[in-house]
Design a protein around this motif. Structure first.
Motif, PDB file in Angstrom:
ATOM      1  N   GLN A 114       8.150  84.193  67.353  1.00 16.00           N
ATOM      2  CA  GLN A 114       8.409  82.913  68.493  1.00 16.00           C
ATOM      3  C   GLN A 114       8.063  83.529  69.744  1.00 16.00           C
ATOM      4  N   VAL A 115       8.381  84.728  70.190  1.00 15.66           N
ATOM      5  CA  VAL A 115       8.120  85.527  71.362  1.00 15.66           C
ATOM      6  C   VAL A 115       6.638  85.460  71.471  1.00 15.66           C
ATOM      7  N   GLN A 146       4.668  83.570  70.093  1.00 21.40           N
ATOM      8  CA  GLN A 146       3.978  82.156  70.223  1.00 21.40           C
ATOM      9  C   GLN A 146       4.172  81.715  71.733  1.00 21.40           C
ATOM     10  N   GLU A 147       5.336  81.812  72.374  1.00 14.25           N
ATOM     11  CA  GLU A 147       5.608  81.836  73.650  1.00 14.25           C
ATOM     12  C   GLU A 147       4.962  82.587  74.752  1.00 14.25           C
ATOM     13  N   GLU A 166       1.356  80.675  74.855  1.00  9.98           N
ATOM     14  CA  GLU A 166       1.418  79.331  75.169  1.00  9.98           C
ATOM     15  C   GLU A 166       1.295  79.535  76.790  1.00  9.98           C
ATOM     16  N   LEU A 167       2.380  80.584  77.245  1.00 10.28           N
ATOM     17  CA  LEU A 167       2.044  80.990  78.662  1.00 10.28           C
ATOM     18  C   LEU A 167       0.681  81.496  79.089  1.00 10.28           C
ATOM     19  N   SER A 183       1.698  90.102  74.860  1.00  7.79           N
ATOM     20  CA  SER A 183       1.224  89.418  73.573  1.00  7.79           C
ATOM     21  C   SER A 183       0.636  90.404  72.530  1.00  7.79           C
TER      22      SER A 183
END
Length: 387
Positions: free
Chosen positions: A34-35, A37-38, A41-42, A139
């Motif tokens: 989840q981290v 993915q965030e 996205e950022l 990332s």
């Protein structure tokens, strides 16, 4: 018959424990994903903003080139009119001069304004590029974490039926939980709250953007400062989590370099002393080097956060080629050992030392500082690699 039943019960207990560990790791993998993915996205959002600002810069540069050409042309015309005035003092030429002069000044003013806008855009692009780099590093770290978790899960799957692995698997679970809690605390106390504030200000800007551009600009300034603070905090986390190269660097130099950076960053006066005549520290296995480094790192972080010390002494010694002994003392405020051991990050140190089969002793009194001594055997059969 009774012994056989007992053995079967033990096998079932171990089997259930392994399943629980796997389940916990898989849940943590979801959190890391989840981290990740965030972060991705950022990255996409920042890439979009970078593309937009790059196009805007190209456009403003084209405008600047046109204005510059127009300004140069207007100056030449002004010179021609001036020469005409010298030869002929006609009233019409004077009016023409004034008109051309005002026009030239107007172009010059527009040129300077556009140059200012271009500089602001260039600064914004640099800031976005910096943010992009930081998030890209985050990332990468999450990807590495996922890979490590996958390796551990595969290890558990491959050795599920091996009873002798029970202690090792419990260590993996403890280490994973230990690191998860540590990273979760760091993210919760800093970036998570800052990102919440950024989202809130973004929503406010959405409301003001059409109604009150002045207030929208004020909120953008606040938003920019929040983003910068978040990046600064993330840089600190990334610095603490960065992988260490024990293969190409002397172990002692890695410790000294970290202490030096800590002194420069936080103003801590740290004295270091190494007693290692046979250079055994540099011959340690990477896992032992890593864990002793993390113990030093976490101890200095605890002192920085809680001790208010003006002097810290760090000694690392190899005793009889059998033990690594780490002694860290400070002249800070100290604490009551009976009631405050869970309040100063000490629990994490106990857990880490326990995981690598070492012993730890902490002595402290109020207003008399704190002394920590860790002893780690060098003949560890299997030291768990905790990053």
């Amino acid at each position: 018959m009774e012994n056989k039943m007992h053995i079967e019960q033990l096998k079932k207990i171990i089997h259930d424990l392994n399943k629980n560990i796997e389940s916990s790791l898989r849940e943590d993998k979801k959190s890391i994903l989840q981290v990740s993915q965030e972060a991705n996205e950022l990255l996409l959002k920042l890439q979009y903003e970078l593309n937009m600002i790059t196009e805007d810069i190209k456009d403003i540069i084209r405008q600047l080139e046109n204005l510059q050409n127009e300004y140069e042309y207007s100056k030449k015309e002004l010179i021609n009119i001036t020469n005409e005035l010298k030869n002929n003092n006609g009233h019409n030429n004077q009016n023409k001069y004034k008109g051309k002069y005002n026009h030239t000044i107007q172009i010059y003013t527009m040129l300077k304004e556009k140059q200012k806008i271009e500089k602001e855009m260039q600064d914004k692009r640099k800031d976005l590029e910096k943010q992009f780099k930081e998030v890209h590093e985050l990332s990468k770290i999450t990807t590495e974490s996922i890979n490590r978790v996958n390796i551990i899960i595969r290890e558990l799957d491959n050795h599920e039926d091996n009873i002798n692995k029970n202690n090792y698997k419990n260590k993996i679970a403890k280490a994973q939980e230990f690191e998860r809690r540590k990273i979760a605390r760091e993210i919760h106390d800093g970036p998570a709250q800052d990102l919440g504030a950024i989202i809130m200000h973004t929503e406010i800007i959405k409301k003001y953007i059409e109604l009150d551009k002045g207030k929208a600009k004020e909120q953008l300034t606040i938003l920019s400062e929040l983003a910068k603070d978040t990046l600064k905090y993330m840089r600190n986390i990334l610095y603490e989590l960065r992988p260490l190269d024990f293969e190409d660097n002397e172990y002692e130099s890695i410790i000294v370099d970290y202490v030096k950076k800590t002194k420069e960053k936080y103003g801590m006066n740290v004295e270091t002393r190494f007693l290692d005549p046979e250079n055994m520290l540099n011959k340690l296995e990477s896992s032992v080097k890593l864990n002793t480094f993390r113990i030093v790192q976490e101890s200095l972080n605890n002192i920085k956060k809680h001790a208010n010390a003006t002097l810290v002494k760090l000694k690392m010694e190899v005793v009889n080629n059998n033990f690594v002994v780490i002694v860290i003392s400070d002249n800070g405020v100290g604490f009551d050992m009976k009631s405050k051991t869970d309040s100063y990050g000490i629990t994490g140190l106990y857990e880490r030392v326990e995981l690598i089969g070492g012993d730890i002793r902490i002595e402290s009194e109020k207003n008399k500082g704190t002394r920590l001594k860790v002893q780690i055997p060098l003949n560890i059969e299997r030291t768990l690699k905790i990053s």
